[in-house]
Write a protein that holds these residues in place. Structure first.
Motif, PDB file in Angstrom:
ATOM      1  N   THR A   9      -1.804  -8.543   1.517  1.00  0.00           N
ATOM      2  CA  THR A   9      -1.534  -7.271   2.197  1.00  0.00           C
ATOM      3  C   THR A   9      -2.803  -6.399   2.169  1.00  0.00           C
ATOM      4  N   GLY A  10      -2.966  -5.599   3.214  1.00  0.00           N
ATOM      5  CA  GLY A  10      -4.150  -4.728   3.300  1.00  0.00           C
ATOM      6  C   GLY A  10      -5.443  -5.526   3.286  1.00  0.00           C
ATOM      7  N   ALA A  11      -5.491  -6.560   4.135  1.00  0.00           N
ATOM      8  CA  ALA A  11      -6.613  -7.514   4.047  1.00  0.00           C
ATOM      9  C   ALA A  11      -7.648  -7.352   5.158  1.00  0.00           C
ATOM     10  N   ARG A  36      -3.008  -0.469  10.420  1.00  0.00           N
ATOM     11  CA  ARG A  36      -3.699   0.179  11.536  1.00  0.00           C
ATOM     12  C   ARG A  36      -4.924  -0.585  11.992  1.00  0.00           C
ATOM     13  N   LEU A  37      -5.516  -1.353  11.095  1.00  0.00           N
ATOM     14  CA  LEU A  37      -6.803  -1.980  11.397  1.00  0.00           C
ATOM     15  C   LEU A  37      -6.623  -3.370  12.008  1.00  0.00           C
ATOM     16  N   GLY A  38      -5.891  -3.409  13.136  1.00  0.00           N
ATOM     17  CA  GLY A  38      -5.607  -4.694  13.773  1.00  0.00           C
ATOM     18  C   GLY A  38      -6.869  -5.441  14.193  1.00  0.00           C
ATOM     19  N   VAL A  62       3.310  -2.067   5.067  1.00  0.00           N
ATOM     20  CA  VAL A  62       4.045  -2.574   3.894  1.00  0.00           C
ATOM     21  C   VAL A  62       4.762  -1.481   3.106  1.00  0.00           C
ATOM     22  N   SER A  63       4.525  -0.213   3.486  1.00  0.00           N
ATOM     23  CA  SER A  63       5.294   0.852   2.837  1.00  0.00           C
ATOM     24  C   SER A  63       6.664   1.002   3.501  1.00  0.00           C
ATOM     25  N   SER A  64       6.894   0.234   4.566  1.00  0.00           N
ATOM     26  CA  SER A  64       8.184   0.281   5.255  1.00  0.00           C
ATOM     27  C   SER A  64       9.008  -0.946   4.901  1.00  0.00           C
ATOM     28  N   ASN A  87      -0.310  -8.540  -3.537  1.00  0.00           N
ATOM     29  CA  ASN A  87       0.068  -7.166  -3.216  1.00  0.00           C
ATOM     30  C   ASN A  87      -1.150  -6.283  -3.430  1.00  0.00           C
ATOM     31  N   ASN A  88      -1.914  -6.115  -2.352  1.00  0.00           N
ATOM     32  CA  ASN A  88      -3.223  -5.458  -2.450  1.00  0.00           C
ATOM     33  C   ASN A  88      -3.285  -4.105  -1.738  1.00  0.00           C
ATOM     34  N   ALA A  89      -2.494  -3.904  -0.674  1.00  0.00           N
ATOM     35  CA  ALA A  89      -2.630  -2.681   0.131  1.00  0.00           C
ATOM     36  C   ALA A  89      -2.524  -1.452  -0.767  1.00  0.00           C
ATOM     37  N   GLY A  90      -3.412  -0.511  -0.544  1.00  0.00           N
ATOM     38  CA  GLY A  90      -3.352   0.703  -1.361  1.00  0.00           C
ATOM     39  C   GLY A  90      -4.188   1.816  -0.753  1.00  0.00           C
ATOM     40  N   ILE A  91      -3.838   3.044  -1.116  1.00  0.00           N
ATOM     41  CA  ILE A  91      -4.599   4.212  -0.674  1.00  0.00           C
ATOM     42  C   ILE A  91      -4.827   5.138  -1.859  1.00  0.00           C
ATOM     43  N   SER A  92      -5.880   5.941  -1.744  1.00  0.00           N
ATOM     44  CA  SER A  92      -6.190   6.903  -2.801  1.00  0.00           C
ATOM     45  C   SER A  92      -6.753   8.161  -2.139  1.00  0.00           C
ATOM     46  N   VAL A 143      -2.204  -5.886  -7.342  1.00  0.00           N
ATOM     47  CA  VAL A 143      -3.465  -5.178  -7.572  1.00  0.00           C
ATOM     48  C   VAL A 143      -3.161  -3.796  -8.140  1.00  0.00           C
ATOM     49  N   SER A 144      -3.413  -3.658  -9.422  1.00  0.00           N
ATOM     50  CA  SER A 144      -3.263  -2.365 -10.087  1.00  0.00           C
ATOM     51  C   SER A 144      -4.642  -1.716 -10.118  1.00  0.00           C
ATOM     52  N   SER A 145      -4.993  -1.089 -11.217  1.00  0.00           N
ATOM     53  CA  SER A 145      -6.275  -0.388 -11.303  1.00  0.00           C
ATOM     54  C   SER A 145      -6.542  -0.018 -12.757  1.00  0.00           C
ATOM     55  N   GLY A 190     -12.005  -1.934 -11.915  1.00  0.00           N
ATOM     56  CA  GLY A 190     -12.648  -0.643 -12.164  1.00  0.00           C
ATOM     57  C   GLY A 190     -13.254  -0.147 -10.854  1.00  0.00           C
ATOM     58  N   ARG A 191     -14.571   0.143 -10.865  1.00  0.00           N
ATOM     59  CA  ARG A 191     -15.216   0.641  -9.634  1.00  0.00           C
ATOM     60  C   ARG A 191     -15.702  -0.539  -8.806  1.00  0.00           C
ATOM     61  N   ILE A 192     -15.048  -0.766  -7.690  1.00  0.00           N
ATOM     62  CA  ILE A 192     -15.395  -1.887  -6.824  1.00  0.00           C
ATOM     63  C   ILE A 192     -15.926  -1.323  -5.511  1.00  0.00           C
TER      64      ILE A 192
HETATM   65  N1  LIG Z   1     -12.218  -0.095  -4.734  1.00  0.00           N
HETATM   66  C1  LIG Z   1     -11.937   0.169  -5.984  1.00  0.00           C
HETATM   67  O1  LIG Z   1     -12.792   0.672  -6.744  1.00  0.00           O
HETATM   68  C2  LIG Z   1     -10.562  -0.156  -6.530  1.00  0.00           C
HETATM   69  C3  LIG Z   1     -10.370  -0.049  -7.906  1.00  0.00           C
HETATM   70  C4  LIG Z   1      -9.130  -0.359  -8.439  1.00  0.00           C
HETATM   71  C5  LIG Z   1      -8.095  -0.757  -7.621  1.00  0.00           C
HETATM   72  N2  LIG Z   1      -8.302  -0.847  -6.275  1.00  0.00           N
HETATM   73  C6  LIG Z   1      -7.164  -1.277  -5.467  1.00  0.00           C
HETATM   74  O2  LIG Z   1      -7.526  -2.402  -4.699  1.00  0.00           O
HETATM   75  C7  LIG Z   1      -6.764  -2.417  -3.487  1.00  0.00           C
HETATM   76  C8  LIG Z   1      -7.720  -2.549  -2.316  1.00  0.00           C
HETATM   77  O3  LIG Z   1      -8.589  -1.437  -2.323  1.00  0.00           O
HETATM   78  P1  LIG Z   1      -9.952  -1.356  -1.495  1.00  0.00           P
HETATM   79  O4  LIG Z   1     -10.933  -0.692  -2.361  1.00  0.00           O
HETATM   80  O5  LIG Z   1     -10.245  -2.668  -0.874  1.00  0.00           O
HETATM   81  O6  LIG Z   1      -9.496  -0.270  -0.408  1.00  0.00           O
HETATM   82  P2  LIG Z   1      -9.741  -0.185   1.169  1.00  0.00           P
HETATM   83  O7  LIG Z   1      -9.329   1.193   1.536  1.00  0.00           O
HETATM   84  O8  LIG Z   1     -11.081  -0.663   1.534  1.00  0.00           O
HETATM   85  O9  LIG Z   1      -8.671  -1.256   1.727  1.00  0.00           O
HETATM   86  C9  LIG Z   1      -7.290  -1.031   1.671  1.00  0.00           C
HETATM   87  C10 LIG Z   1      -6.648  -1.764   2.840  1.00  0.00           C
HETATM   88  O10 LIG Z   1      -5.227  -1.544   2.768  1.00  0.00           O
HETATM   89  C11 LIG Z   1      -4.764  -1.283   4.088  1.00  0.00           C
HETATM   90  N3  LIG Z   1      -3.521  -0.524   4.042  1.00  0.00           N
HETATM   91  C12 LIG Z   1      -3.368   0.765   3.629  1.00  0.00           C
HETATM   92  N4  LIG Z   1      -2.082   1.124   3.769  1.00  0.00           N
HETATM   93  C13 LIG Z   1      -1.405   0.053   4.263  1.00  0.00           C
HETATM   94  C14 LIG Z   1      -0.061  -0.181   4.642  1.00  0.00           C
HETATM   95  N5  LIG Z   1       0.864   0.780   4.521  1.00  0.00           N
HETATM   96  N6  LIG Z   1       0.274  -1.409   5.117  1.00  0.00           N
HETATM   97  C15 LIG Z   1      -0.656  -2.388   5.249  1.00  0.00           C
HETATM   98  N7  LIG Z   1      -1.957  -2.205   4.918  1.00  0.00           N
HETATM   99  C16 LIG Z   1      -2.322  -1.005   4.442  1.00  0.00           C
HETATM  100  C17 LIG Z   1      -5.903  -0.485   4.732  1.00  0.00           C
HETATM  101  O11 LIG Z   1      -5.817  -0.471   6.155  1.00  0.00           O
HETATM  102  C18 LIG Z   1      -7.125  -1.235   4.209  1.00  0.00           C
HETATM  103  O12 LIG Z   1      -7.472  -2.329   5.028  1.00  0.00           O
HETATM  104  C19 LIG Z   1      -5.956  -1.127  -3.478  1.00  0.00           C
HETATM  105  O13 LIG Z   1      -4.657  -1.370  -3.936  1.00  0.00           O
HETATM  106  C20 LIG Z   1      -6.711  -0.249  -4.450  1.00  0.00           C
HETATM  107  O14 LIG Z   1      -5.896   0.721  -5.011  1.00  0.00           O
HETATM  108  C21 LIG Z   1      -9.501  -0.564  -5.715  1.00  0.00           C
END
Ligand SMILES: NC(=O)c1ccc[n+]([C@@H]2O[C@H](COP(=O)([O-])OP(=O)(O)OC[C@H]3O[C@@H](n4cnc5c(N)ncnc54)[C@H](O)[C@@H]3O)[C@@H](O)[C@H]2O)c1
Length: 252
Positions: A9-11, A36-38, A62-64, A87-92, A143-145, A190-192
């Motif tokens: 998810t969120g790939a 959104r990022l088709g 995936v939030s739906s 399970n990777n999709a996430g926002i901050s 994917v936690s943090s 951590g910080r990725i």
């Molecule tokens: N980058 C970091 O430092 C870091 C650290 C710890 C954890 N994480 C976790 O890793 C995961 C990926 O983060 P990232 O840094 O690649 O972020 P990113 O913002 O680059 O990518 C997140 C992806 O998730 C997608 N997404 C968001 N909401 C969605 C939804 N409702 N349905 C489907 N897709 C959705 C976005 O469009 C995006 O492509 C997240 O869960 C984030 O919390 C990231």
């Protein structure tokens, strides 16, 4: 991973993209999910195919709950199985690069983050489990943090709570699904270096770098390698664990 079907998810970018590419490189048929990022998701699939591997885009929010339910129905119809779920999709959310403190946070923002980061993982696990149980095989990585494990001044209360929730979900699903040969684990990066990290701002990130013993930020590939191992058949005894991937920034 030949003949395995994997959903990430969120790939479309960041960590999810790196995981999708790595799984495909190892032979899995990868379903690249995003919402959104088709266009970007399609590019990931093209990259997968250019390397002679197999992939497909499935757009869904995936939030739906309804979107996830439909996506799993489509996976069942198209492949008849799902072996690997990331399970990777996430926002901050940030405001000019910084979080809102709890006393200023819009409750709507709280709800959105919990939906995207935590409810999504429940929905995906809930609807994927029957497909995995049917085959008596499954691998799930949540994917936690690092922000779920220690206090962080960077992400807001919603993010930290959702990622801590992911650890609870991981333990329960690992315990409940292990008897079906479904192995569930979590990772705590951590910080990725992704767009999510960049949103914190260059100067602040430069300061933060000083706190990472290994002397560099993580890359999405650092994370993808670990995820790939956890979902491979090489791993059959790490169950319900949280793997820290942070260059030594937090040693628990
Ligand atoms: N980058 C970091 O430092 C870091 C650290 C710890 C954890 N994480 C976790 O890793 C995961 C990926 O983060 P990232 O840094 O690649 O972020 P990113 O913002 O680059 O990518 C997140 C992806 O998730 C997608 N997404 C968001 N909401 C969605 C939804 N409702 N349905 C489907 N897709 C959705 C976005 O469009 C995006 O492509 C997240 O869960 C984030 O919390 C990231």
């Amino acid at each position: 991973m030949k003949d395995r079907v994997a959903l990430v998810t969120g790939a479309a970018r960041g960590i999810g993209k790196a995981v999708a590419l790595e799984l495909a490189k190892n032979g899995a048929y990868v379903i690249v999910n995003d919402y959104r990022l088709g266009k970007e998701a399609q590019e990931v699939v093209e990259q997968i195919r250019a390397l002679g591997n197999r992939g497909e885009v499935y757009l869904a929010d995936v939030s739906s709950r309804d979107d996830v339910s439909k996506m799993m129905e489509n996976i069942q119809r198209d492949f008849g199985r799902l072996d690997i779920l990331i399970n990777n999709a996430g926002i901050s959310p940030k405001h000019q690069g910084v979080k809102k403190p709890i006393y200023e946070m819009d409750p709507q923002e709280w709800e959105t983050v919990i939906n995207v980061n935590l409810n999504s993982a429940f929905y995906c696990t809930h609807f994927a489990a029957p497909l995995m149980i049917a085959k008596r095989f499954g691998r799930i990585v949540n994917v936690s943090s690092m922000a779920a494990r220690v206090y962080s001044p960077i992400p807001g209360a919603h993010y930290c709570s959702s990622k801590a929730g992911i650890l609870g979900l991981t333990r329960v699903s690992a315990g409940e699904l292990a008897p079906f040969n479904i192995i569930v684990n979590a990772i705590a990066p951590g910080r990725i270096k992704t767009e999510m990290m960049d949103a914190f701002g260059e100067e602040r990130n430069r300061e933060l770098l000083k706190t990472i013993p290994i002397g560099r930020f993580g890359t999405p590939q650092d994370v993808a390698k670990v995820v790939c191992f956890l979902v491979s058949e090489e791993n059959d005894y790490i169950v319900g664990a949280v793997i820290d991937i942070n260059g030594g920034r937090a040693m628990l």
